[in-house]
Design an enzyme around this catalytic site. Structure first.
Site, PDB file in Angstrom:
ATOM      1  N   ARG A  84       0.850  -1.191   0.000  1.00  0.00           N
ATOM      2  CA  ARG A  84       0.000   0.000   0.000  1.00  0.00           C
ATOM      3  C   ARG A  84       0.887   1.243   0.000  1.00  0.00           C
ATOM      4  O   ARG A  84       1.678   1.445   0.923  1.00  0.00           O
ATOM      5  CB  ARG A  84      -0.926  -0.004   1.231  1.00  0.00           C
ATOM      6  CG  ARG A  84      -1.751   1.258   1.355  1.00  0.00           C
ATOM      7  CD  ARG A  84      -2.803   1.198   2.472  1.00  0.00           C
ATOM      8  NE  ARG A  84      -3.496   2.465   2.525  1.00  0.00           N
ATOM      9  CZ  ARG A  84      -3.456   3.321   3.564  1.00  0.00           C
ATOM     10  NH1 ARG A  84      -2.785   3.022   4.655  1.00  0.00           N
ATOM     11  NH2 ARG A  84      -4.088   4.472   3.505  1.00  0.00           N
ATOM     12  N   HIS A 129      -2.732  11.128   0.561  1.00  0.00           N
ATOM     13  CA  HIS A 129      -2.222  10.926   1.925  1.00  0.00           C
ATOM     14  C   HIS A 129      -1.580  12.246   2.372  1.00  0.00           C
ATOM     15  O   HIS A 129      -0.372  12.331   2.579  1.00  0.00           O
ATOM     16  CB  HIS A 129      -1.239   9.748   1.945  1.00  0.00           C
ATOM     17  CG  HIS A 129      -1.004   9.153   3.306  1.00  0.00           C
ATOM     18  ND1 HIS A 129      -1.176   7.821   3.583  1.00  0.00           N
ATOM     19  CD2 HIS A 129      -0.583   9.715   4.474  1.00  0.00           C
ATOM     20  CE1 HIS A 129      -0.873   7.582   4.852  1.00  0.00           C
ATOM     21  NE2 HIS A 129      -0.514   8.722   5.415  1.00  0.00           N
ATOM     22  N   GLU A 174      -7.176   8.775   6.208  1.00  0.00           N
ATOM     23  CA  GLU A 174      -7.429   9.403   7.501  1.00  0.00           C
ATOM     24  C   GLU A 174      -7.994  10.809   7.414  1.00  0.00           C
ATOM     25  O   GLU A 174      -7.348  11.793   7.811  1.00  0.00           O
ATOM     26  CB  GLU A 174      -6.151   9.399   8.347  1.00  0.00           C
ATOM     27  CG  GLU A 174      -5.682   7.998   8.664  1.00  0.00           C
ATOM     28  CD  GLU A 174      -4.564   7.957   9.716  1.00  0.00           C
ATOM     29  OE1 GLU A 174      -4.013   9.010  10.050  1.00  0.00           O
ATOM     30  OE2 GLU A 174      -4.253   6.856  10.184  1.00  0.00           O
ATOM     31  N   ASN A 314      -7.350   2.402   9.546  1.00  0.00           N
ATOM     32  CA  ASN A 314      -6.078   2.309  10.233  1.00  0.00           C
ATOM     33  C   ASN A 314      -6.375   2.280  11.719  1.00  0.00           C
ATOM     34  O   ASN A 314      -7.205   3.047  12.206  1.00  0.00           O
ATOM     35  CB  ASN A 314      -5.202   3.536   9.945  1.00  0.00           C
ATOM     36  CG  ASN A 314      -4.937   3.710   8.454  1.00  0.00           C
ATOM     37  OD1 ASN A 314      -5.087   2.770   7.677  1.00  0.00           O
ATOM     38  ND2 ASN A 314      -4.539   4.903   8.055  1.00  0.00           N
ATOM     39  N   TYR A 316      -4.403   1.971  15.623  1.00  0.00           N
ATOM     40  CA  TYR A 316      -3.157   1.903  16.377  1.00  0.00           C
ATOM     41  C   TYR A 316      -3.359   1.735  17.878  1.00  0.00           C
ATOM     42  O   TYR A 316      -2.623   1.019  18.526  1.00  0.00           O
ATOM     43  CB  TYR A 316      -2.331   3.179  16.156  1.00  0.00           C
ATOM     44  CG  TYR A 316      -1.722   3.297  14.784  1.00  0.00           C
ATOM     45  CD1 TYR A 316      -2.453   3.795  13.707  1.00  0.00           C
ATOM     46  CD2 TYR A 316      -0.412   2.904  14.546  1.00  0.00           C
ATOM     47  CE1 TYR A 316      -1.898   3.903  12.440  1.00  0.00           C
ATOM     48  CE2 TYR A 316       0.152   3.010  13.279  1.00  0.00           C
ATOM     49  CZ  TYR A 316      -0.583   3.511  12.233  1.00  0.00           C
ATOM     50  OH  TYR A 316      -0.033   3.602  10.991  1.00  0.00           O
ATOM     51  N   GLU A 386      -3.616  -0.009   8.088  1.00  0.00           N
ATOM     52  CA  GLU A 386      -2.396   0.336   8.830  1.00  0.00           C
ATOM     53  C   GLU A 386      -2.544  -0.160  10.253  1.00  0.00           C
ATOM     54  O   GLU A 386      -3.619  -0.067  10.848  1.00  0.00           O
ATOM     55  CB  GLU A 386      -2.163   1.862   8.921  1.00  0.00           C
ATOM     56  CG  GLU A 386      -1.663   2.516   7.668  1.00  0.00           C
ATOM     57  CD  GLU A 386      -1.488   4.038   7.828  1.00  0.00           C
ATOM     58  OE1 GLU A 386      -1.224   4.504   8.963  1.00  0.00           O
ATOM     59  OE2 GLU A 386      -1.628   4.740   6.821  1.00  0.00           O
TER      60      GLU A 386
END
Ligand code: PNW
Length: 481
Positions: A84, A129, A174, A314, A316, A386
């Protein structure tokens, strides 16, 4: 339960795919190679070099502009099913508009795409991005409604150029960073801060841009190329600090995730439940005569609703949330600005935290988030675009190995125990790169990059061997050494 940890539960479903991710500004360098246009990140770091520690910037970064063959080789060494990466809009369209297409930019991405395919690695391409062409920022960027059209035209150019070979697309990475983090803090390019109006105006316009780009693919390209397009949200998992804050935690999930998901993935479309009312009350409190949170017309709702082929996100870290006390101040993003909810986000107690202050490890968040998403938006395909952990360097990165292992375990539980249809997992990142305003000191790479070496030599960390082994065995039952 030990019993649920049988061998089969540690094996990934047949056809499950593994990848790694990067983003153009963070790795490419070549910021002014040939006719490339200026992006907001170029302008941001050159205008005031002290914005990133040690006056660092992405002028050269990993020099992937020249090292793309090594990048492909690394992806092949790991045995990745897909890679990606993102396209630099200003490398392809130097003016930001479709009046001029850069031959050099097209050549660069053709080389990368063809090189990956030659090694059997699927390109998973993100259109945006965070590196907006500066000429579009000069026209107010993501707060100008016309950007929806300009972004859609850029998307059409890119589908036309690469659509014969690229089958997996992300429109925007995002949105919560593009709109909320940027305008709430002014700490990221373009360095404009305006927390009461801009994030919400941007939120709606960005969804319109995504929807137009998705519809262009769906109508003009999908019939011949059969690819899939979606948007990638950044989703924080939020737990109530105590039972009394359950509703607040749900509202926080709707605020961070729902504002960028509900309009696209819900059956009814439009803003998530509760949010419009909260924003209306906040606007009145702040002295406005009406809500600063823009409504959708029915036509706009219908345009945005259903513009997905899978749900990409994504993930985290996680937080606990409680109501703010009298006079308490609010932490800005990252970690989620919860001022609008009068909430305080707290780090999960006892969690390990990596190099970046927000990076608390909370693996259960992955499973709970997946279950919540399935409840919210139905039994659709989920793609983890991600997931990763920051260190300060070193090739022996046990903490990163543990992070991926524990998050993958929770993902497997969501698949096997909760029946969530997850099809792809992506490690952030293939290699160390410019961690935006945190600079080069925060390292997310499976490969270490030597930024003092003009060749930007890349060396696999232990986590690279671990990840390669997980991929090769299609199972978490692998030994680490
Ligand atoms: C992502 N949080 O940003 C971005 O997509 C990448 O470009 C970036 O390098 C990577 O994650 C690591 O930061 C995030 O607050 C920003 O939880 C904020 C958060 C998570 C990810």
């Amino acid at each position: 339960l030990a019993a649920s940890c049988t061998a089969s539960n540690r094996t990934f479903p047949p056809g499950f795919k593994f990848g790694a991710a990067t983003a153009a500004y963070q790795i490419e360098g070549g910021w002014n190679a040939t006719d490339k246009g200026e992006s907001i990140w170029d302008r941001f770091v050159h205008d005031d070099p002290t914005r990133i520690p040690n006056n660092e910037n992405g002028d050269i970064a990993c020099d992937s502009y020249n090292n793309w063959e090594r990048d492909i080789e690394m992806a092949a060494e790991l045995g990745l099913h897909f890679y990606r990466f993102s396209l630099s809009w200003s490398r392809i369209l130097p003016t930001g508009f479709n009046n001029r297409i850069s031959e050099d930019g097209v050549r660069y991405y053709n080389n990368l795409i063809d090189g990956l395919l030659a090694r059997g690695i699927e390109p998973f391409v993100t259109l945006y991005h965070w590196d907006l062409p500066q000429p579009i920022q000069d026209l107010s960027g993501w707060t100008n409604p016309l950007i929806a059209e300009w972004f859609a035209e850029y998307a059409r150019v890119v589908y036309t150029l690469f659509g014969d070979r690229v089958k997996l697309w992300n429109t925007i990475n995002e949105p919560i960073v593009v709109c909320d983090a940027v305008y709430n803090t002014g700490a990221y390019a373009p360095g404009v801060s305006n927390s009461e109006v801009a994030p919400y105006v941007c939120n709606k316009i960005l969804l319109m841009a995504h929807a137009k780009a998705w519809r262009i693919y769906d109508e003009e390209f999908k019939p011949k190329y059969h690819g899939k397009v979606s948007i990638t949200n950044n989703l924080l998992w939020v737990e109530p600090a105590t039972e009394e804050f359950k509703e607040l935690a749900e509202l926080a999930l709707q605020n961070f995730g729902g504002r960028y998901s509900h309009p696209i993935y819900s059956k009814e479309g439009g803003w998530p439940p509760g949010i419009e009312e909260v924003m209306f009350q906040n606007s009145l409190k702040r002295g406005y005569s009406k809500s600063q949170f823009p409504a959708f017309t029915q036509e706009e709702k219908d345009l945005v609703r259903g513009t997905f082929d899978f749900f990409a996100f994504n993930h985290y870290t996680s937080r606990y949330i409680r109501k703010a006390k009298e006079g308490e101040t609010f932490a800005p993003f990252p970690v989620g600005d919860v001022e609008d909810l009068d909430g305080i986000n707290m780090m999960p107690e006892g969690s390990e935290v990596g190099a970046t202050s927000w990076s608390a490890v909370f693996p259960e968040g992955m499973r709970r988030l997946l279950v919540w998403l399935k409840e919210q938006y139905g039994d659709i395909e989920f793609v983890i675009a991600e997931n990763g952990f920051p260190t300060y360097g070193g090739l022996e990165d046990t903490s990163r190995i543990n992070y991926h292992k524990e998050y993958l375990e929770q993902m497997l539980l969501a698949i096997n125990e909760d029946g969530v249809n997850v099809t792809h997992y992506t490690a952030w990142s293939l290699m160390d790169n410019l961690e935006w305003v945190d600079g080069y000191a925060h390292k997310f790479g499976l490969y270490e990059v030597d930024f003092t070496d003009p060749k930007r030599t890349r060396t696999p960390r232990q986590s690279a061997y671990y990840y390669a082994s997980v991929i090769a065995h299609h199972s978490l039952d692998v030994s680490i050494d």
